[in-house]
Design a protein around this motif. Structure first.
Motif, mmCIF file in Angstrom:
data_model
loop_
_atom_site.group_PDB
_atom_site.id
_atom_site.type_symbol
_atom_site.label_atom_id
_atom_site.label_comp_id
_atom_site.label_asym_id
_atom_site.label_seq_id
_atom_site.Cartn_x
_atom_site.Cartn_y
_atom_site.Cartn_z
ATOM 1 N N LEU A 323 53.376 36.513 43.492
ATOM 2 C CA LEU A 323 52.249 35.714 43.338
ATOM 3 C C LEU A 323 51.313 35.318 44.705
ATOM 4 O O LEU A 323 50.335 35.273 44.696
ATOM 5 N N TYR A 326 49.520 38.584 45.918
ATOM 6 C CA TYR A 326 48.165 39.290 45.160
ATOM 7 C C TYR A 326 47.740 38.085 44.481
ATOM 8 O O TYR A 326 46.701 38.163 43.439
ATOM 9 N N ALA A 327 47.613 36.660 45.375
ATOM 10 C CA ALA A 327 46.834 35.449 44.861
ATOM 11 C C ALA A 327 45.330 36.066 44.403
ATOM 12 O O ALA A 327 45.325 35.629 43.588
ATOM 13 N N GLU A 328 44.472 36.388 45.502
ATOM 14 C CA GLU A 328 43.680 36.974 44.802
ATOM 15 C C GLU A 328 42.534 37.699 43.672
ATOM 16 O O GLU A 328 42.409 37.276 42.847
ATOM 17 N N SER A 329 43.630 38.394 43.669
ATOM 18 C CA SER A 329 43.807 39.600 43.110
ATOM 19 C C SER A 329 43.376 38.556 41.520
ATOM 20 O O SER A 329 43.480 38.909 40.512
ATOM 21 N N ILE A 330 44.932 38.038 40.938
ATOM 22 C CA ILE A 330 45.909 37.644 40.227
ATOM 23 C C ILE A 330 44.357 36.223 40.148
ATOM 24 O O ILE A 330 44.020 36.528 38.661
ATOM 25 N N GLY A 331 44.223 35.605 40.810
ATOM 26 C CA GLY A 331 43.243 34.924 39.982
ATOM 27 C C GLY A 331 41.620 35.345 39.602
ATOM 28 O O GLY A 331 41.093 35.070 38.595
ATOM 29 N N LEU A 332 41.201 36.921 40.018
ATOM 30 C CA LEU A 332 40.244 37.376 39.870
ATOM 31 C C LEU A 332 40.826 37.778 38.165
ATOM 32 O O LEU A 332 39.785 37.733 37.200
ATOM 33 N N LEU A 334 42.820 36.516 36.375
ATOM 34 C CA LEU A 334 42.849 35.269 34.925
ATOM 35 C C LEU A 334 41.421 34.757 34.756
ATOM 36 O O LEU A 334 41.355 34.659 34.137
ATOM 37 N N SER A 335 40.580 34.865 35.541
ATOM 38 C CA SER A 335 38.974 34.258 35.168
ATOM 39 C C SER A 335 38.705 35.243 34.037
ATOM 40 O O SER A 335 37.656 34.943 33.661
ATOM 41 N N SER A 337 40.188 37.076 31.600
ATOM 42 C CA SER A 337 41.030 36.579 31.156
ATOM 43 C C SER A 337 40.743 35.745 30.480
ATOM 44 O O SER A 337 40.371 35.243 29.109
#
Length: 441
Positions: A323, A326-332, A334-335, A337
């Motif tokens: 997590l 890859y915080a930035e990718s996950i944030g994208l 989530l946005s 989603s």
């Protein structure tokens, strides 16, 4: 100087050679250990309970599915008098793993693996003894499970809560079979046992109209001194849908069965067995429907005492470092989603509705079968109904495995299914009695 240079060169070559030998030796040792670990087989001893009890049957299911999916691990199921002895044996490493009630005092060398299923308090009384509450046990003869069992240990704080002392009644510890026989022969007035709902031996006992289940309430007050207890009910008709037994939803108390392990058991073994519990659920259910009640891994991580290293490795196998990386990718993601949440929620609601509808259809099939069972005229017809009942169970297990029905729906399905199974046995008894010729004269 030349001699000194030669000497230094000689020592340098000698040291270099020694380093090479040590390095090669270390590499060979590491490879040998890796090969040994890959080919090593493990035998672990799992302490359960009496051969006729739920713990033993549950242990057999774990052993069989583990053998199928982890051939390098052999689980040896061991008979035992109960939870207290199991806890002591795991602490002393006389056994590797064990099943215990969650109220059993934890020993230092013991670690938690998983929470399994609820076990319910059963107080079964002879109707002639006029026992309608625990307070009525005064002056009566009570069959208890063997000393050291969880049932035996929990009876005492329960009876004390209802104002009873050890001199107020005759407590008679004995094994399960002896206790059931003693109640049938009127050698005791009641029997106390903690066991999973739907046990066959309990069902056979309650099939006799002379015996009844006694409610156990006041759970809020009991939890003040026994916080591990939980309120629950034995649903109407759980042991017989025709009579029904019990005639109404019966309030009782429950504890949870736990799987524990000694701290020194190899983490890979414990991790593999933990994986079996959660990822081979359909195989376990085919052998023992009780395994469907195993709760989510989140619950097993909060049992009030430390987890075994192997169990923790399974529960935390998703590395949290992922997590962070890859915080930035996950944030994208989530946005994106969030934009799809509405449609996904509707899809989820549709899936839940379909799961419930499918489970309801199975329950209606069971109810129709129960009516046919009660009207069966011969053994051939009854055998056909039995095959239909087993076919329904097979379909439900398949649907559970592919998420066509939910675990909650499966749990509610097991009650009418067990009622139907009991009804078949009851009808067999009736048909058999009709076929016995009447003595002449």
């Amino acid at each position: 100087m030349a001699g000194d240079s030669g000497m230094v060169g000689k020592w340098g070559r000698w040291i270099l050679g020694l380093i090479v030998v040590v390095s090669v030796g270390g590499a060979i040792s590491s490879i040998t250990k890796l090969i040994h670990d890959q080919n090593r087989t493990y035998t672990v001893r799992l302490a359960t309970g009496s051969p006729t009890g739920e713990y033993y049957a549950f242990g057999q299911a774990i052993a069989q599915v583990t053998q199928t999916n982890e051939p390098k691990i052999r689980v040896e199921v061991v008979e035992s008098p109960g939870s207290t002895k199991n806890m002591e044996d795991v602490h002393a490493h006389a056994v590797d793993l064990a099943l215990v009630q969650n109220d059993t005092p934890v020993q230092p060398n013991v670690r938690a693996v998983a929470q399994l299923y609820p076990e319910m308090f059963h107080l079964i009384a002879n109707k002639d003894a006029n026992i309608t509450t625990l307070s009525d046990l005064k002056g009566k003869r009570i069959a208890l499970m063997p000393k050291g069992s969880g049932s035996y240990n929990l009876f005492w704080p329960l009876s004390q809560h209802y104002g009873l002392t050890q001199t107020d009644f005759q407590a008679r510890p004995m094994d399960v079979d002896e206790a059931h026989i003693a109640l049938k022969n009127s050698n005791v007035d009641a029997l106390f046992r903690i066991i999973g709902l739907g046990n066959n031996s309990v069902a056979e006992l309650l099939a006799n109209e002379q015996f009844q289940l006694v409610p156990i309430d006041q759970i809020g007050a009991l939890q003040l001194t026994q916080p591990y207890l939980a309120p629950t009910i034995i649903p109407k008709g759980s042991y017989d849908g025709g009579s029904p037994i019990p005639p109404e939803d019966l309030p009782v108390v429950s504890v949870s069965a736990l799987l524990i392990a000694n701290t020194d058991v190899h983490p890979d073994v414990v991790k593999a067995i933990t994986r079996i519990l959660y990822e081979r659920r359909s195989e376990l259910i085919r052998l023992n429907p009780r395994t469907a009640n195993i709760p989510s891994p989140d619950i097993s991580q909060n049992l009030g005492f430390p987890l075994h290293e192997g169990a923790r490795a399974y529960y935390t196998q998703d590395n949290p470092g992922f997590l962070v990386t890859y915080a930035e990718s996950i944030g994208l993601l989530l946005s994106i989603s969030i934009l799809l949440c509405s449609s996904l929620w509707q899809g989820r609601q549709w899936l839940i509705s379909n799961q419930k509808d499918r489970a309801d259809r199975y329950n209606l099939e069971i109810l129709n079968l129960i009516e046919k069972i009660e009207q069966a005229k011969d053994f051939e017809e009854l055998q056909n109904l039995r095959q239909q009942l087993l076919e329904i169970l097979r379909k439900v297990v398949v649907d559970l495995d592919i998420d066509r029905i939910s675990p909650e729906s499966f749990q509610s399905f097991t009650f009418p299914w067990e009622v139907a199974n009991t009804a078949i046995r009851h009808q067999e008894i009736i048909l058999r009695s009709r076929t016995i010729p009447t003595p002449k004269g």
